[in-house]
Design a protein around this motif. Structure first.
Motif, PDB file in Angstrom:
ATOM      1  N   THR A 335       0.816  -1.220   0.000  1.00  0.00           N
ATOM      2  CA  THR A 335       0.000   0.000   0.000  1.00  0.00           C
ATOM      3  C   THR A 335       0.848   1.268   0.000  1.00  0.00           C
ATOM      4  O   THR A 335       0.306   2.363   0.173  1.00  0.00           O
ATOM      5  CB  THR A 335      -0.932   0.009   1.229  1.00  0.00           C
ATOM      6  OG1 THR A 335      -0.143  -0.074   2.424  1.00  0.00           O
ATOM      7  CG2 THR A 335      -1.903  -1.170   1.185  1.00  0.00           C
ATOM      8  N   HIS A 336       2.157   1.121  -0.199  1.00  0.00           N
ATOM      9  CA  HIS A 336       3.048   2.280  -0.139  1.00  0.00           C
ATOM     10  C   HIS A 336       3.631   2.646  -1.497  1.00  0.00           C
ATOM     11  O   HIS A 336       4.625   3.383  -1.561  1.00  0.00           O
ATOM     12  CB  HIS A 336       4.180   2.027   0.865  1.00  0.00           C
ATOM     13  CG  HIS A 336       3.709   1.840   2.274  1.00  0.00           C
ATOM     14  ND1 HIS A 336       3.440   0.590   2.799  1.00  0.00           N
ATOM     15  CD2 HIS A 336       3.437   2.736   3.262  1.00  0.00           C
ATOM     16  CE1 HIS A 336       3.046   0.728   4.060  1.00  0.00           C
ATOM     17  NE2 HIS A 336       3.029   2.017   4.363  1.00  0.00           N
ATOM     18  N   ALA A 343      11.625  -0.519  -1.289  1.00  0.00           N
ATOM     19  CA  ALA A 343      11.979  -1.187  -0.025  1.00  0.00           C
ATOM     20  C   ALA A 343      11.912  -2.700  -0.175  1.00  0.00           C
ATOM     21  O   ALA A 343      12.798  -3.420   0.298  1.00  0.00           O
ATOM     22  CB  ALA A 343      11.039  -0.715   1.085  1.00  0.00           C
ATOM     23  N   ASN A 344      10.867  -3.189  -0.840  1.00  0.00           N
ATOM     24  CA  ASN A 344      10.734  -4.635  -1.030  1.00  0.00           C
ATOM     25  C   ASN A 344      11.851  -5.175  -1.917  1.00  0.00           C
ATOM     26  O   ASN A 344      12.381  -6.271  -1.673  1.00  0.00           O
ATOM     27  CB  ASN A 344       9.376  -4.965  -1.645  1.00  0.00           C
ATOM     28  CG  ASN A 344       8.243  -4.820  -0.647  1.00  0.00           C
ATOM     29  OD1 ASN A 344       8.447  -4.922   0.561  1.00  0.00           O
ATOM     30  ND2 ASN A 344       7.047  -4.590  -1.144  1.00  0.00           N
ATOM     31  N   PHE A 345      12.192  -4.433  -2.960  1.00  0.00           N
ATOM     32  CA  PHE A 345      13.277  -4.847  -3.856  1.00  0.00           C
ATOM     33  C   PHE A 345      14.567  -5.042  -3.056  1.00  0.00           C
ATOM     34  O   PHE A 345      15.270  -6.047  -3.220  1.00  0.00           O
ATOM     35  CB  PHE A 345      13.471  -3.805  -4.952  1.00  0.00           C
ATOM     36  CG  PHE A 345      14.470  -4.196  -5.998  1.00  0.00           C
ATOM     37  CD1 PHE A 345      14.074  -4.901  -7.125  1.00  0.00           C
ATOM     38  CD2 PHE A 345      15.818  -3.874  -5.861  1.00  0.00           C
ATOM     39  CE1 PHE A 345      14.996  -5.275  -8.093  1.00  0.00           C
ATOM     40  CE2 PHE A 345      16.745  -4.238  -6.817  1.00  0.00           C
ATOM     41  CZ  PHE A 345      16.325  -4.945  -7.936  1.00  0.00           C
ATOM     42  N   ILE A 346      14.870  -4.089  -2.167  1.00  0.00           N
ATOM     43  CA  ILE A 346      16.087  -4.184  -1.359  1.00  0.00           C
ATOM     44  C   ILE A 346      15.989  -5.373  -0.404  1.00  0.00           C
ATOM     45  O   ILE A 346      16.966  -6.099  -0.198  1.00  0.00           O
ATOM     46  CB  ILE A 346      16.314  -2.874  -0.584  1.00  0.00           C
ATOM     47  CG1 ILE A 346      16.566  -1.713  -1.566  1.00  0.00           C
ATOM     48  CG2 ILE A 346      17.486  -3.016   0.384  1.00  0.00           C
ATOM     49  CD1 ILE A 346      16.657  -0.358  -0.909  1.00  0.00           C
ATOM     50  N   TYR A 443      10.279  -6.475 -10.382  1.00  0.00           N
ATOM     51  CA  TYR A 443       9.741  -5.190  -9.931  1.00  0.00           C
ATOM     52  C   TYR A 443       8.247  -5.288  -9.624  1.00  0.00           C
ATOM     53  O   TYR A 443       7.772  -4.746  -8.618  1.00  0.00           O
ATOM     54  CB  TYR A 443       9.989  -4.118 -10.992  1.00  0.00           C
ATOM     55  CG  TYR A 443       9.258  -2.826 -10.714  1.00  0.00           C
ATOM     56  CD1 TYR A 443       9.706  -1.957  -9.716  1.00  0.00           C
ATOM     57  CD2 TYR A 443       8.105  -2.483 -11.419  1.00  0.00           C
ATOM     58  CE1 TYR A 443       9.026  -0.780  -9.435  1.00  0.00           C
ATOM     59  CE2 TYR A 443       7.425  -1.308 -11.157  1.00  0.00           C
ATOM     60  CZ  TYR A 443       7.884  -0.460 -10.156  1.00  0.00           C
ATOM     61  OH  TYR A 443       7.208   0.697  -9.880  1.00  0.00           O
ATOM     62  N   LEU A 444       7.486  -5.982 -10.478  1.00  0.00           N
ATOM     63  CA  LEU A 444       6.043  -6.087 -10.271  1.00  0.00           C
ATOM     64  C   LEU A 444       5.713  -6.834  -8.987  1.00  0.00           C
ATOM     65  O   LEU A 444       4.782  -6.461  -8.265  1.00  0.00           O
ATOM     66  CB  LEU A 444       5.389  -6.776 -11.468  1.00  0.00           C
ATOM     67  CG  LEU A 444       5.324  -5.954 -12.759  1.00  0.00           C
ATOM     68  CD1 LEU A 444       4.724  -6.779 -13.891  1.00  0.00           C
ATOM     69  CD2 LEU A 444       4.513  -4.682 -12.543  1.00  0.00           C
ATOM     70  N   VAL A 445       6.468  -7.885  -8.692  1.00  0.00           N
ATOM     71  CA  VAL A 445       6.253  -8.593  -7.434  1.00  0.00           C
ATOM     72  C   VAL A 445       6.547  -7.670  -6.253  1.00  0.00           C
ATOM     73  O   VAL A 445       5.808  -7.646  -5.264  1.00  0.00           O
ATOM     74  CB  VAL A 445       7.132  -9.869  -7.370  1.00  0.00           C
ATOM     75  CG1 VAL A 445       7.064 -10.494  -5.978  1.00  0.00           C
ATOM     76  CG2 VAL A 445       6.682 -10.884  -8.410  1.00  0.00           C
ATOM     77  N   SER A 446       7.607  -6.882  -6.362  1.00  0.00           N
ATOM     78  CA  SER A 446       7.949  -5.933  -5.298  1.00  0.00           C
ATOM     79  C   SER A 446       6.876  -4.867  -5.145  1.00  0.00           C
ATOM     80  O   SER A 446       6.596  -4.416  -4.031  1.00  0.00           O
ATOM     81  CB  SER A 446       9.297  -5.267  -5.588  1.00  0.00           C
ATOM     82  OG  SER A 446      10.326  -6.218  -5.741  1.00  0.00           O
ATOM     83  N   LEU A 447       6.268  -4.474  -6.261  1.00  0.00           N
ATOM     84  CA  LEU A 447       5.269  -3.405  -6.241  1.00  0.00           C
ATOM     85  C   LEU A 447       3.919  -3.898  -5.760  1.00  0.00           C
ATOM     86  O   LEU A 447       3.222  -3.192  -5.008  1.00  0.00           O
ATOM     87  CB  LEU A 447       5.126  -2.812  -7.647  1.00  0.00           C
ATOM     88  CG  LEU A 447       4.060  -1.724  -7.836  1.00  0.00           C
ATOM     89  CD1 LEU A 447       4.436  -0.473  -7.045  1.00  0.00           C
ATOM     90  CD2 LEU A 447       3.890  -1.393  -9.317  1.00  0.00           C
TER      91      LEU A 447
END
Length: 503
Positions: A335-336, A343-346, A443-447
């Motif tokens: 939701t961010h 942040a998720n990618f890292i 990227y899409l999974v992270s997003l």
């Protein structure tokens, strides 16, 4: 145990007959093996799904009987192919004797393991498809207490064994998917390297700990990945030489890729876009018009395509439950926005650096050193003060993660990641397109998804399907015979450690 063994013989005969047909048409060994396994998966899934929709189990029973008898006939007619198989295996064994014997022993253990009792955490899929097939499609879909269907393209394969009242042997589909991944990886790696490097690449990919564990038990995750890699191979084959067979397999494979794992809903459309762009740029529209004009019977593939698309299942969920996805989506979403995606990618990068099981277990027991602790301290120092818990559903920790399910091992971080970056920068145009596709998926999974400790299941697509790019990353002039042997030994050791961890 007798009935599961007989069913295993049936599946083996179907795969062997399909392999002989593909080899008869002049296809390479690895590509024939990959196509044979996935085509049998498609055939069995189609029969079982039609039986499930109509409520007539006799359709799959008689259909399997027919194809089994045809398989026996084809094996007898093309029995000369057995000698070519033996010659090929001898050639591989003579070139890589230690690795070949080691892999043979591991594979033998893995196929025996498919008949052992199934842990509770891997019984969910078996329970789901048992409920579906016993209750019936229409009656279950209308039941008020039923939350909705999940895609059954791969789930329904387990019904091949479950209909006899036993879960023994159901893991053979995961093992065959594991073999298909190895064959597809080798076939794709051969586009960019000589056979020894391609063989080494296949061993390294097959040593990914999470992949090894998935291969031991009945699970749809590894089947989805095997089908996705099969589609990628079909794209390459179709680009190189458009044929009706490859085109049909590509279309059916893209639909068949859909499973109860939501990551397949992300990866399949990306593969569809990739295939459309690459094929149109290479060949335009004329070859497809010509093939359809000369082979009008290809229109009948609409039927299995419609079944594999799961449109019938999604329509049932829509009309009966008011939501097309049913109970498939139970995950927290990010939701961010972009900040959460970064942040998720890292976080996923740090998870990749944390080799976890089985290497971490070896380090902890042998050297009394836990690699997760310094990595988490580094994350707390560099990342947490700026991004906090953006994009995460839970507080990010590496030390408390479930090691047995989270690992892609050192191959994932130290080889697959650099290989994809190198391919995106230095690779030929087709490989660059593929590398971009994988980073788009990452990227899409992270997003889309919020981070949770078990999100590693979304990245089996990434690490396994992109694994063949290692062959381009290790060209002949920097990858001598001794180096190949070292890499093969590393892969074999990782495979052994993963098997020991899973026991």
């Amino acid at each position: 145990m007798l009935i599961p063994a007989l069913v295993l013989v049936e599946i083996f005969c179907m795969c062997t007959a399909a392999f002989f047909l593909f080899r008869r048409d002049g296809n390479p060994f690895a590509e024939s093996a990959s196509y044979a396994i996935i085509s049998v998966f498609m055939g069995l899934s189609f029969l079982h799904q039609v039986s499930f929709i109509t409520g007539y189990s006799i359709i799959s029973t008689w259909g399997e009987t027919f194809f089994f008898m045809v398989s026996l006939i084809l094996i007898f007619r093309h029995r000369s192919c057995i000698f070519s198989i033996v010659d090929t295996l001898k050639s591989i064994g003579s070139a890589n004797p230690i690795s070949f014997i080691f892999l043979g022993g591991c594979f033998l253990y893995m196929i025996i393991h498919t008949f052992l009792p199934i842990p509770k955490e891997f019984q969910k899929d078996l329970y789901t498809i048992s409920l579906y097939t016993k209750t019936g499609f229409f009656s279950l879909g209308k039941a008020a207490e039923f939350p909705g269907f999940v895609p059954v393209n791969h789930l329904v394969l387990f019904h091949t064994f479950l209909r006899f009242g036993s879960g023994a042997g159901t893991g053979v589909f995961s093992f065959l998917a594991y073999l298909s991944i190895g064959f597809s990886t080798y076939a794709l790696a051969r586009r960019y390297s000589w056979p020894p490097t391609a063989f080494t690449t296949a061993i390294l990919v097959l040593s990914l700990p999470r992949l090894v564990i998935q291969a031991l038990y009945p699970d749809c995750e590894i089947i989805s990945v095997a089908v996705a890699l099969f589609c990628l191979l079909a794209i390459y084959r179709t680009v190189e030489l458009p044929t009706l067979m490859d085109s049909i397999f590509l279309i059916l494979g893209l639909f068949f890729c859909l499973s109860d794992n939501i990551s397949s809903m992300i990866f399949a459309p990306i593969l569809f876009v990739l295939s459309g762009v690459v094929l149109f740029r290479r060949h335009g529209v004329l070859p497809w018009k010509s093939m359809l004009g000369k082979n009008y019977y290809a229109i009948f593939t609409i039927v299995p395509g419609a079944v594999f698309s799961q449109s019938w299942l999604f329509l049932s969920n829509h009309f009966n439950k008011g939501s097309w996805q049913g109970n498939m989506v139970t995950l927290p979403f990010n939701t961010h926005g972009i900040q959460g995606a970064v942040a998720n990618f890292i976080r996923y990068i740090f998870e990749s650096m944390n080799v976890t099981a089985p290497v971490a277990i070896f380090l902890e027991r042998g050297l009394k050193w836990n690699i997760a602790q310094p990595l988490e301290s580094l994350y707390n120092f560099l990342v947490r003060p700026f991004l906090g818990e953006s994009g995460a559903a839970q507080i990010f920790h590496l030390t408390g993660m479930p090691k047995e399910i989270s690992s892609f091992g050192p191959v994932g971080f130290f080889l697959v990641f650099p290989a994809l970056f190198y391919a995106m920068l230095k690779g030929p145009r087709r490989l660059k397109s593929v590398a971009i596709v994988f980073f788009v998926y990452f990227y899409l999974v992270s997003l889309i998804m919020a981070w949770t400790p078990d999100n590693a299941r979304f990245f089996l697509f990434f690490y396994v399907c992109a694994g063949f790019s290692i062959a381009f990353f290790l060209p002949p002039w920097r990858f001598m015979k001794r180096t190949k042997q070292i890499f093969q030994a590393i892969g074999c050791v990782l495979l052994l450690l993963s098997l020991l961890t899973a026991v």
